[in-house]
Motif scaffolding. Structure first.
Motif, mmCIF file in Angstrom:
data_model
loop_
_atom_site.group_PDB
_atom_site.id
_atom_site.type_symbol
_atom_site.label_atom_id
_atom_site.label_comp_id
_atom_site.label_asym_id
_atom_site.label_seq_id
_atom_site.Cartn_x
_atom_site.Cartn_y
_atom_site.Cartn_z
ATOM 1 N N SER A 191 1.313 4.447 -2.856
ATOM 2 C CA SER A 191 0.764 5.714 -2.364
ATOM 3 C C SER A 191 1.519 6.940 -2.864
ATOM 4 O O SER A 191 2.718 6.892 -3.116
ATOM 5 N N VAL B 202 7.208 5.025 0.816
ATOM 6 C CA VAL B 202 6.052 5.654 0.148
ATOM 7 C C VAL B 202 6.448 5.866 -1.320
ATOM 8 O O VAL B 202 7.465 6.504 -1.603
ATOM 9 N N ASP C 92 -9.495 12.600 8.829
ATOM 10 C CA ASP C 92 -9.879 11.677 7.770
ATOM 11 C C ASP C 92 -11.203 12.157 7.188
ATOM 12 O O ASP C 92 -12.274 11.812 7.682
ATOM 13 N N LYS D 279 0.845 -1.210 0.000
ATOM 14 C CA LYS D 279 0.000 0.000 0.000
ATOM 15 C C LYS D 279 0.872 1.250 0.000
ATOM 16 O O LYS D 279 0.585 2.229 -0.687
ATOM 17 N N LEU D 280 1.941 1.218 0.800
ATOM 18 C CA LEU D 280 2.837 2.375 0.836
ATOM 19 C C LEU D 280 3.465 2.611 -0.537
ATOM 20 O O LEU D 280 3.532 3.744 -1.019
ATOM 21 N N VAL E 173 2.035 10.962 -1.651
ATOM 22 C CA VAL E 173 1.844 11.889 -0.539
ATOM 23 C C VAL E 173 2.393 13.262 -0.918
ATOM 24 O O VAL E 173 3.500 13.368 -1.456
ATOM 25 N N ASP F 62 -2.914 10.760 -2.240
ATOM 26 C CA ASP F 62 -3.657 9.948 -1.265
ATOM 27 C C ASP F 62 -3.720 10.604 0.098
ATOM 28 O O ASP F 62 -4.597 10.293 0.913
ATOM 29 N N LEU F 63 -2.771 11.503 0.371
ATOM 30 C CA LEU F 63 -2.698 12.111 1.703
ATOM 31 C C LEU F 63 -1.836 13.377 1.620
ATOM 32 O O LEU F 63 -0.911 13.449 0.816
ATOM 33 N N THR G 160 -9.486 14.429 0.959
ATOM 34 C CA THR G 160 -8.133 13.866 1.071
ATOM 35 C C THR G 160 -7.681 13.942 2.522
ATOM 36 O O THR G 160 -7.728 15.021 3.123
ATOM 37 N N LEU H 266 -2.217 5.550 5.677
ATOM 38 C CA LEU H 266 -2.063 4.940 4.345
ATOM 39 C C LEU H 266 -2.211 3.423 4.379
ATOM 40 O O LEU H 266 -2.648 2.818 3.416
ATOM 41 N N THR H 267 -1.815 2.828 5.507
ATOM 42 C CA THR H 267 -1.781 1.365 5.557
ATOM 43 C C THR H 267 -2.906 0.743 6.376
ATOM 44 O O THR H 267 -3.181 -0.444 6.232
ATOM 45 N N ALA I 136 0.733 9.534 9.132
ATOM 46 C CA ALA I 136 0.601 9.385 7.680
ATOM 47 C C ALA I 136 0.738 7.915 7.286
ATOM 48 O O ALA I 136 -0.084 7.385 6.529
#
Lengths: 67, 265
Positions: free
Chosen positions: B29, B52, B162, B25-26, B31, B120-121, B144, B214-215, B210
């Motif tokens: 992603s 990331v 969130d 997932k990282l 950021v 994503d963030l 976001t 993300l995870t 963060a």
């Protein structure tokens, strides 16, 4: 009188006082602040309508902007 | 992931509840880190080392001598160079397998909004309230997630939002933008000073939030304002709820697009 604590200091307000009166007393208007009552932030839109109760504990949190 | 990557990230993969899935997932992603100063010096190395996949770093300022006391992502040789680009250079030496983009200009509100939509963030590491509010509005609008940190003197503040949750408060619910509030000169590091490790504590905490966001690893502290004092080395937290009267995320938002805010420092 209502006996409350603000930033750890004991103080008194007249019966029936609301949070906005405390904000005025502390001269917070125009500052970037949040006011915490018993561990929760009082939303700005609710400041006027939130009555203060005896024994309430308030903390004033001033926004930090540095990075 | 190939064998080399499995080895590289093994200490994360070994963690209960993390595993290969979170690591992937990282890697997938993107950021955006806005500001490449003290807080970013704590955030960026961990995002890069943890893998990331894509980092966007935005800052229009250049490194100067007074930054080096705490902005440990920069080097003496970076003085006079753009901060985003200097940060990119440091991070490339930490992890060459990720993609890092330096945005060396000040984005206007529209540019910021466009960029926030593609990531994503967002991690807010800026040094002024105008930008903090512009970032918050863009994140609310695009739903976001936002990790906001701030530091001055010995005081740090941390909030993670969130916006995918409809109950989430936003930055403006806690500290509403008030046009009357003077951009107090004393809020600046250049006037009040800042204790060097403070930005590391807050920055590393932002990185933790963060990575967790993300995870899905661990428990996330959302809807809380966390206050840290480097003078006493103590944390305190306050619950924050969404303000239905908030001008940004409330039931009748007034200023979502913020076109009047043109730039950040």
């Amino acid at each position: 009188m209502l006996n409350i604590k603000v930033n750890g200091h004991q103080t008194a307000l007249p019966l029936g006082a609301t949070v906005d009166q405390l904000v005025t007393q502390l001269a917070l208007e125009g500052k970037r602040y949040a006011i915490e009552r018993n561990g929760k932030i009082v939303p700005k839109s609710a400041v006027g309508g939130t009555p203060i109760e005896d024994g309430d504990q308030f903390e004033v949190v001033i926004a930090v902007g540095g990075g | 992931m190939d064998d080399q990557q499995l080895l590289r990230y093994s200490r994360h993969i070994l963690l209960d509840g993390f595993g290969v899935e979170a690591q992937e997932k990282l890697a997938a992603s993107t950021v955006l880190v806005v500001g490449a100063g003290g807080l970013a010096s704590g955030v960026l190395p961990f995002l890069a080392s943890a893998g990331v996949g894509k980092l966007l770093i935005a800052d229009g300022d250049t490194v100067d001598l007074t930054n080096l006391q705490r902005q440990i992502i920069h080097r003496e040789s970076s003085i006079g160079h753009n901060k985003a680009s200097s940060a990119k250079q440091s991070l490339a030496a930490i992890n060459s397998s990720i993609e890092i983009t330096a945005i060396e200009t000040r984005l206007d509100a529209a540019g910021l909004a466009r960029m926030v939509e593609t990531v994503d963030l967002v991690v807010d590491c800026t040094d002024n309230f105008v930008t903090r509010h512009a970032i918050n509005a863009a994140c609310v609008l695009s739903k976001t997630p936002l990790v906001s940190g701030a530091a001055i003197r010995c005081d740090g503040q941390l909030m993670t939002f969130d916006f995918k949750s409809e109950h989430s408060p936003c930055y403006a619910c806690v500290f509403p933008d008030s046009p009357d509030a003077v951009e107090a000169e004393e809020d600046r590091c250049g006037v009040m000073g800042v204790f060097a490790p403070l930005v590391g504590v807050i920055g590393a905490s932002q990185a933790a939030d963060a990575l967790k966001m993300l995870t899905g690893f661990g428990e996330l502290s959302v809807g809380r304002l966390r206050l840290f004092s480097a003078a006493t080395m103590t944390w305190r937290e306050v619950r924050v709820r969404r303000d239905t009267g908030c001008r940004v995320c409330g039931t009748s938002p007034l200023t979502l697009a913020r076109p009047e805010q043109e730039s950040y420092a």
